[in-house]
Design an enzyme around this catalytic site. Sequence first.
Site, PDB file in Angstrom:
ATOM      1  N   GLU A   1      42.484  37.964  47.070  1.00 21.81           N
ATOM      2  CA  GLU A   1      42.236  36.707  46.355  1.00 21.81           C
ATOM      3  C   GLU A   1      43.539  35.978  46.073  1.00 21.81           C
ATOM      4  OE1 GLU A   1      40.935  39.627  45.578  1.00 21.81           O
ATOM      5  OE2 GLU A   1      38.842  39.314  46.137  1.00 21.81           O
TER       6      GLU A   1
ATOM      7  N   HIS B   1      29.785  42.173  39.134  1.00 12.16           N
ATOM      8  CA  HIS B   1      29.112  41.176  39.988  1.00 12.16           C
ATOM      9  C   HIS B   1      28.285  40.214  39.142  1.00 12.16           C
ATOM     10  CE1 HIS B   1      29.886  44.535  42.790  1.00 12.16           C
ATOM     11  NE2 HIS B   1      29.960  43.620  43.732  1.00 12.16           N
TER      12      HIS B   1
END
Lengths: 368, 324
Positions: free
Chosen positions: B60, B129
């Site tokens: 990321e 998540h």
Amino acid sequence: MTKQSAQFEPFTPKTISLLTEQGDWAGPFKLDLDQATLKRFYRDMLAARLLDEKFTILLRTGKIAFVAPHSGHEAAQIGLAHALQRGHDWFFPYYRDAGAILALGVPLKEMFGHALATLADPAKGRQMPGHFGSKSLNAFTPASAIASHVPPAAGAAISMKLQNTRQVSVCTFGDGATSEGDWYAGVNIAAVQGAPAIFVCENNKYAISLHYSHQTAAASVAEKAHAFGIPGYRVDGLDVLASYYVMKDVIERSRQGHGSALVELEVYRFGPHSSADDDTRYRPKEEVEAWRQKDPILRFQRFLERQSIWTKDWEESLRAEIKAEQEAALQEAISAGEPPVEWMFDDVFSEMPWHLEEQRRLVTDELS
Amino acid sequence: MPTMTMVQAVVQALDEEMSRDNRVVVMGEDVGKRGGVFLATEGLQQKYGPDRVIDTPLSEAAIIGAALGMASHGMRPVAEVQFADYVFPGFDQLVSQVAKLRYRSGGQFTAPMVIRMPSGGGVRGGHHHSQSPEAHFAHTAGLKVVVVSTPYDTRGLLKSAVRDDNPVVFMEPKRLYRAIKEEVPSQEYLIPIGEAAIRKEGKDISLISYGGSMVETQKAAEELEGVGVSAEVIDLRSLMPWDKETVLASVAKTGRVLVVSEAPRMASIASEVAATIAEEVLDSLEAPPLRVTGFDTPYPYAQDKVYMPTVTRILNAAKRVLDY
């Protein structure tokens, strides 16, 4: 066998050096720089050293709040700055790169304006000293966060490749940066994209107090290039000609589509990490003194003297000229005045949202 | 008019912007060949090639940081972070580099880029998540923040985000990706960042929400209607900047207000909105502004449905405010 041009192999067992400590040319090819260029290198190195001294005086007289001295890095920084195509290639400096920024051509008035946070700073006084950037010279304004500029440097290189601009992106950092996750992330994405990014470690052996031997188990920064599948070069960064020629070769190869590279310029920081640091707590004075004997400016001076370029008279007039330039630029930067308080709210976004307008009003009311 | 889901609206918006402006590139993990793990970039690599839909390494920091370098060099990247929960390795890039580039350079360098990320709970994803980390971004000066709740808004706001000259964090509640289908005009349109939408007009109480929680908030409004309470429902859509004018006008009219969001309460967007209401329209209030939010625990796996504001919890809070 003497090579015809300055081309270098990566991963050499010995550090690449072209000038002996006595100042003799030891390169395996013919030196092809004219006298004016050699003199320019010397002038820029000397100007960088004197700028460091000037900043220190400004610090001690309370005019500026912070200095990250670059003395000892001059050969590396001036060599790499001259290897770039000025205003075409992009440079992603870190906070100890004032010498490179100066050699790249950022006006002294802007540099003092930045250090003093006056209107002469193109960045409007937004950051502490040592964070020079210039859009017109493609020098990406640094953030203090170590290695955080490495992924952006990779991204700029990817953009250059996608748009086929024949530019390169040169990114500098210290040895400590090579332990950060962002460093690996950035070098890796540039390498796998085959982007024209050259990552340059100015390895001065200390990250504030931490010695290189405690930073990494790798014998050199250059050999980390193996892990990314790119060439790594280990260069004597106290040798301005080695720094220049290797950077030039690596940059031109990248420009021609050969992808990324990692260059380690071995230097030594003569001063403390910053004006807030006391380096006697972690390294003996004798060690610093021994390195000062290898001063990159003196080595190049000896070389120029042997070429009958350097004379004592030239040195004296050069010093006087540089000091006068710096003093004049300093005065210009001071007289530019301070940025208005309400500028604090500009440039957060391209336009000002309501909450910043409200906050700005609060400040202007308070001051009126 | 064609109907589409939110995830199809993402693809549509990206496709339109890529075809309009060749500086627009999409980059991220699995966005190319795979079309994204949620298929939010499906078909784009086949159409625009691997140079404009870039499959990146699993990092990321590299995705966000490289997107910034590309943006400052003249491109218009749309970076995808696979789950909002995984933005944190790139958080330094967002906070130290992306958010501050324009400011620290005095406006010399800019970062016109979008960082898309599926966010929020409701998909049995556990705490890695399911999170709603929008407050981190709204708290960081220099980032715009958008959280969508409908396919129509997704298309119009994502296109505005791509054209914006500032970095925009664009959050897509993943539980809504395929939950709603709605009619979307065939011709293109833009929705400006910074404007809330009044989903339902009412006069007795204002329900202010955004993102995934819009579903429960609207259900609660329907139930209130059933018992004779007229609720006004506002979808903030943009969190930075947020539409204070629309919110305050509504509260001034109704005098009663709930702010609903599945994000944790502490230092949240809901808290900011509630505090602003209390500061600026206290005289119009008939009751304290209440927050109905996710809890200040990590997002739980087994209690997925209870963690997020339920219709019952919203109605209980409404009762408190109405009976005050």
